[in-house]
Design an enzyme around this catalytic site. Structure first.
Site, short mmCIF file in Angstrom:
data_model
loop_
_atom_site.label_atom_id
_atom_site.label_comp_id
_atom_site.label_asym_id
_atom_site.label_seq_id
_atom_site.Cartn_x
_atom_site.Cartn_y
_atom_site.Cartn_z
N VAL A 190 0.84 -1.19 0.00
CA VAL A 190 0.00 0.00 0.00
C VAL A 190 0.88 1.25 0.00
O VAL A 190 1.84 1.34 0.75
CB VAL A 190 -0.92 0.02 1.24
N ASP B 63 -10.47 -12.27 6.86
CA ASP B 63 -9.15 -11.93 7.41
C ASP B 63 -9.25 -10.79 8.42
O ASP B 63 -8.56 -9.79 8.33
CB ASP B 63 -8.17 -11.60 6.28
#
Ligand SMILES: *[C@@H]1O[C@H](CO)[C@@H](O)[C@H](O)[C@H]1NC(C)=O
Ligand SMILES: *[C@@H]1O[C@H](CO)[C@@H](O)[C@H](O)[C@H]1NC(C)=O
Ligand SMILES: *[C@@H]1O[C@H](CO)[C@@H](O)[C@H](O)[C@H]1NC(C)=O
Ligand SMILES: *[C@@H]1O[C@H](CO)[C@@H](O)[C@H](O)[C@H]1NC(C)=O
Ligand SMILES: *[C@@H]1O[C@H](CO)[C@@H](O)[C@H](O)[C@H]1NC(C)=O
Ligand SMILES: *[C@@H]1O[C@H](CO)[C@@H](O)[C@H](O)[C@H]1NC(C)=O
Ligand SMILES: *[C@@H]1O[C@H](CO)[C@@H](O)[C@H](O)[C@H]1NC(C)=O
Ligand SMILES: *[C@@H]1O[C@H](CO)[C@@H](O)[C@H](O)[C@H]1NC(C)=O
Ligand SMILES: *[C@@H]1O[C@H](CO)[C@@H](O)[C@H](O)[C@H]1NC(C)=O
Ligand SMILES: *[C@@H]1O[C@H](CO)[C@@H](O)[C@H](O)[C@H]1NC(C)=O
Ligand SMILES: *[C@@H]1O[C@H](CO)[C@@H](O)[C@H](O)[C@H]1NC(C)=O
Ligand SMILES: *[C@@H]1O[C@H](CO)[C@@H](O)[C@H](O)[C@H]1NC(C)=O
Length: 830
Positions: free
Chosen positions: A522, A632
């Protein structure tokens, strides 16, 4: 004048044989013969006419000399040259009247502008003392023309003085010190000692000693951000050194009996010098040679105060021992190495140099138990938290490290360092953390690939160029066609499509890495309208474009305050990127697991965050057109905005990694410690998220990770510990110990643990739905039931059956497991 040699032949021999050291021995027995004073209208030429060598085979051509007796110190000024004919008009201190080789330079006129052979010193008729180089250009002068100067005298204390006819001083070398002081000499406010650049470079160096505000102060001069010079104070005297005020109102220190602690001036030659490493030392002549009798500043403040005591990146401890930051990079090689194996004080350098072109590989090495006072060069960010402090450093290419000083709670002062001077190891928590930026080496594979590519391109560039161009052109055309087929025109509220180049631009070529997760890396970016975004570059996903676009559309249509918003995406060649809203406070794990007692969220904040996570999940499970399993849930995937509102990230992505959804067996990424027991069994439902949520809630309440290897063996697994404490009815014991506020609200915290127990039931059917969880958290009186099972199975660690393993930045153990999913779970919208 020429006392060694009485005949011209000898003189010639002298000039020719300058570098023969045996020569100096024949001079040794000689004593000074120059006068101590000179009259107007005198000129001296630097012609090697008389020679004295000191211990380093430097030579002196004396002009004036003076001393007391045969055993007291002697002074001589003249041309002083090193072997490469770099000469100063300098004043030397000799231990006695013998022309020995043990002289020390205590003053010089032109240290920054050396002269050479044939330079001249002229005591002009107008009273000016002038140093010209061989070509007659002015190098230095006393500026005393027309001041009725009548004589030039070298005093017994080593002061070179110009007197006028009334015997008053017009100019003296004591007022223009270089790096040394002699007994009796004053350092007055406005004057400065400046160290040599090095033992061989006589020019001005980086350390200075002066008087300011009636204090003796020492500074280190550095070159800061964008080449601006700056000064770092490293010593300021207290009561240990008296700084009196003279009749004219100037403060001063005088180097005399008793001035510097207990050391007294005896008869022996003595001087004080600011060394090239910033120390201030007093030397005294003894039978053994020059002896260091005092290390002035270190006596008061220790060895570690000097900003470069251990060089760049070095860590100073105890009596000046140096070490490098210890931390291993991914390839198990240390991030830092000593500049020199033998001289540890030369500092450390990164094994992989910090490169702004590869800032996506930047991370930090954390140093605790340190102090860092060289903050003058730093850019102060003001009050913030440590996560933001780190991010600010990542944002700035010139930032080499961030220093964070805790003040209250998680807040503190943040400083960005353009250069990293030495750290001091204080051996205890000092509420100061240094985050030193390091460069992770790019993955080997891609490096090789790049090299191969570059060499190919280099060799075949000409021939290649046209072909590639054509291919590229064809492919581009092809792609746009596919896109037109696969993606309908953009509807309002749906994610924006970006080109890869646009994303490159808005992330500054992917230079600001925010983190790395199971799905990709990211980066931080800024849209043209100023909105900050997080751009996720998905790992090599060979996703069919149609599928990717369909999923993006789905995710883009999910809007909830507790879900991170998808703003846009990019699909171009093999690149798949997602653009999300930017969350300035990073992820939850940075706020609940901190060992540092000062960073910790208050109970109110934690309670709010738990509710928000639950709301986000409830929406995913039941609020959308399509049921979405997160799969997750863990603190790393829970992000916090500037107001500490929690939002779930990475939802919907589990679906993206399915290459072919028609297959029942699929590869799913989960994180051990958060995965429900049924991951091992035949099928999974949305209740796996409920289980993970239970783990996260416990972690938030206890302020520790589910699996914490730093705990004693029996306490390592939070769930086992939780079970034990529940049985003993001692649940208060496990409430976050690092937070006073959490302790204060212990009973409420324990109450919330019940919700966690419910969510953690082994039998997934016994777990509540997220909607019910939200209701309970909001205070609804729902009967949780008494027959709750406290015998939690530790979430499976799936290493052995892992189909593929990936390394997660934090956990290092995200695994992918092959399991069977209910086909309905992952299929598209119904
Ligand atoms: C200055 O010295 C030079 C030679 O050293 C001499 O020729 C000259 O007359 C002197 N001038 C004065 C004014 O003393
Ligand atoms: C060198 O210069 C001095 C004056 O500074 C002069 O007395 C001496 O004769 C000169 N020696 C030589 C060898 O030129
Ligand atoms: C002067 O110092 C030298 C050592 O540099 C020594 O050999 C000599 O004996 C000393 N002379 C006197 C008179 O003390
Ligand atoms: C003499 O004056 C010049 C120009 O004002 C100055 O740069 C220089 O430092 C002065 N020299 C001394 C010894 O003060
Ligand atoms: C300076 O030297 C001159 C010449 O030797 C001498 O006449 C004078 O007395 C000296 N002045 C002082 C103050 O020592
Ligand atoms: C020397 O002193 C006298 C009397 O004090 C004074 O008149 C004269 O100006 C002084 N000369 C200089 C060069 O200062
Ligand atoms: C200057 O000092 C010298 C010796 O120190 C002395 O002989 C002379 O008289 C003094 N001159 C004045 C004007 O005070
Ligand atoms: C500083 O430079 C002088 C020459 O100006 C030299 O003699 C001296 O040794 C140097 N000092 C240090 C500490 O290297
Ligand atoms: C002589 O001094 C100059 C200027 O400080 C320096 O650059 C040079 O390296 C020195 N030479 C030797 C042989 O020390
Ligand atoms: C002179 O230099 C030699 C070798 O560099 C050293 O052993 C000796 O101690 C030095 N002498 C003095 C008085 O510093
Ligand atoms: C702790 O750190 C601060 C700031 O870096 C420093 O001023 C202080 O001296 C340090 N304390 C100790 C015990 O070194
Ligand atoms: C900036 O652009 C994004 C995407 O187009 C949009 O979501 C956001 O609201 C805009 N922000 C401002 C301040 O206009």
């Amino acid at each position: 004048m020429n006392r060694q040699c009485q005949n011209p032949l000898c003189s010639i021999f002298l000039i020719l044989a300058l570098s023969i050291t045996t020569l100096s021995n024949c001079i040794n027995a000689q004593t000074f013969m120059e006068p101590p004073t000179a009259n107007l209208n005198s000129t001296w030429v630097n012609n090697f006419s008389t020679l004295v060598r000191d211990n380093d085979s430097k030579r002196l051509q004396p002009i004036l000399s003076r001393g007391t007796g045969s055993t007291g110190p002697w002074f001589s000024c003249g041309f002083y040259c090193n072997t490469s004919d770099t000469c100063l008009f300098a004043l030397l201190l000799f231990p006695n009247s013998t022309l020995t080789r043990d002289a020390k330079v205590v003053w010089s006129a032109n240290r920054n502008n050396p002269v050479s052979f044939k330079a001249t010193l002229e005591f002009a008729r107008d009273g000016n003392l002038v140093l010209n180089d061989a070509y007659g250009s002015l190098v230095w002068s006393t500026n005393t023309s027309g001041k009725s100067v009548s004589s030039l005298n070298l005093t017994e204390t080593g002061n070179l003085v110009l007197f006028d006819r009334n015997n008053s001083t017009v100019w003296q070398s004591f007022d223009h010190p270089t790096d040394s002081l002699l007994p009796g000499q004053k350092l007055v406010s406005g004057q400065k000692l400046i160290s040599n650049a090095s033992s061989t470079n006589w020019g001005e160096g980086l350390y200075s000693l002066s008087i300011a505000n009636q204090k003796l102060v020492a500074y280190y001069m550095y070159t800061g951000d964008s080449n601006t010079p700056g000064q770092q104070l490293y010593y300021q005297s207290g009561n240990e050194i008296k700084v009196p005020i003279d009749k004219t109102g100037r403060s001063y220190i005088q180097y005399e009996d008793g001035s510097f602690g207990e050391h007294n001036i005896g008869r022996a030659a003595q001087f004080m010098r600011l060394e090239t490493d910033g120390h201030v030392k007093i030397y005294e002549w003894s039978e053994l040679g020059w002896e260091e009798v005092r290390d002035l500043l270190s006596v008061f403040v220790g060895q570690c105060v000097y900003p470069m005591v251990c060089g760049n990146y070095g860590i100073c401890s105890g009596e000046g021992q140096c070490s490098c930051p210890l931390a291993l990079a991914e390839d198990k090689i240390n991030y830092f190495k000593q500049e020199s194996e033998r001289q540890t004080n030369l500092g450390c350098s990164p094994n992989t140099p910090i490169s702004c072109n590869y800032s996506q590989f930047h991370s930090f090495v954390e140093l605790n138990n340190i102090s860092y006072s060289s903050l003058s060069a730093a850019i102060s960010i003001g009050e913030t938290d440590s996560v933001n402090c780190k991010n600010r450093c990542l944002d700035r290419c010139s930032c080499k490290a961030a220093v964070f000083q805790y003040q209250w709670n998680s807040m503190g002062s943040c400083y960005l360092l353009p250069t990293v001077f030495s750290f001091k190891d204080v051996g205890q928590d000092n509420f100061t953390v240094a985050y030193v930026k390091v460069q992770n080496p790019p993955k080997k594979k891609s490096k090789t690939a790049r090299i191969i590519m570059e060499s190919c391109v280099g060799a075949l560039f000409g021939a290649y160029f046209t072909i590639t161009n054509i291919l590229f052109f064809l492919r581009e055309k092809n792609e746009s066609k596919e896109v037109a087929d696969g993606y309908l025109e953009q509807l309002p509220g749906t994610p924006t499509r970006f080109s890869y180049q646009q994303l490159r631009d808005l992330t500054q070529d992917f230079s600001k890495k925010l983190g790395e997760g199971g799905f990709g890396t990211v980066f931080k970016g800024t849209l043209r309208n100023g909105t900050k975004v997080a751009v996720k570059h998905l790992n090599k996903l060979e996703l069919v474009e149609k599928t990717f676009l369909a999923e993006v559309e789905t995710i883009g249509n999910i809007h909830h305050v507790n879900l991170v918003k998808l703003i846009g995406f990019c699909i171009e060649k093999s690149h798949r990127l997602l653009v999300y809203e930017y969350m300035s406070n990073g992820s939850l794990n940075e706020w609940i697991f901190s060992k540092n007692q000062v960073v910790s969220l208050r109970w109110m904040s934690r309670r709010k965050i738990i509710l928000e996570i639950a709301k986000g999940l409830a929406y995913l499970h039941e609020g959308c057109r399509q049921k979405i399993f997160h799969l997750d849930i863990k603190p790393q995937n829970i992000l916090l905005d500037e107001n500490f509102n929690a939002k779930l990230a990475d939802f919907g992505l589990s679906k993206l990694i399915d290459k072919d959804q028609s297959k029942v067996v699929t590869t799913i990424k989960g994180t051990p410690g958060y995965m429900a027991p049924e991951w091992l069994s035949s099928f999974i439902t949305e209740k796996v998220d409920v289980y993970s949520f239970g783990v996260v809630v416990l972690e938030i309440l206890c302020g520790r990770r589910n699996l914490d290897r730093s705990q004693p063996e029996e306490d390592m697994h939070l769930l086992s510990l939780f079970k034990r404490k529940a049985e003993e009815e001692q649940l208060l014991d496990i409430v976050d110990k690092y937070s006073e506020d959490m302790q204060l609200h212990g009973t409420e915290v324990v109450e919330k643990m019940k919700v966690a127990v419910w969510c953690l039931q082994n039998d997934f059917e016994k777990r509540p739905s997220m909607t019910v969880v939200v209701q309970v958290l909001e205070g609804a009186l729902i009967d949780i039931g008494d027959n709750l099972d406290y015998d939690f199975t530790n979430p499976p660690i799936l290493r052995t059956i892992a189909a593929a393993a990936a390394i997660d930045e934090e956990e290092q153990d995200v695994v992918a497991a092959q399991t069977v999913l209910l086909p309905s779970v992952l299929s598209g919208p119904r």
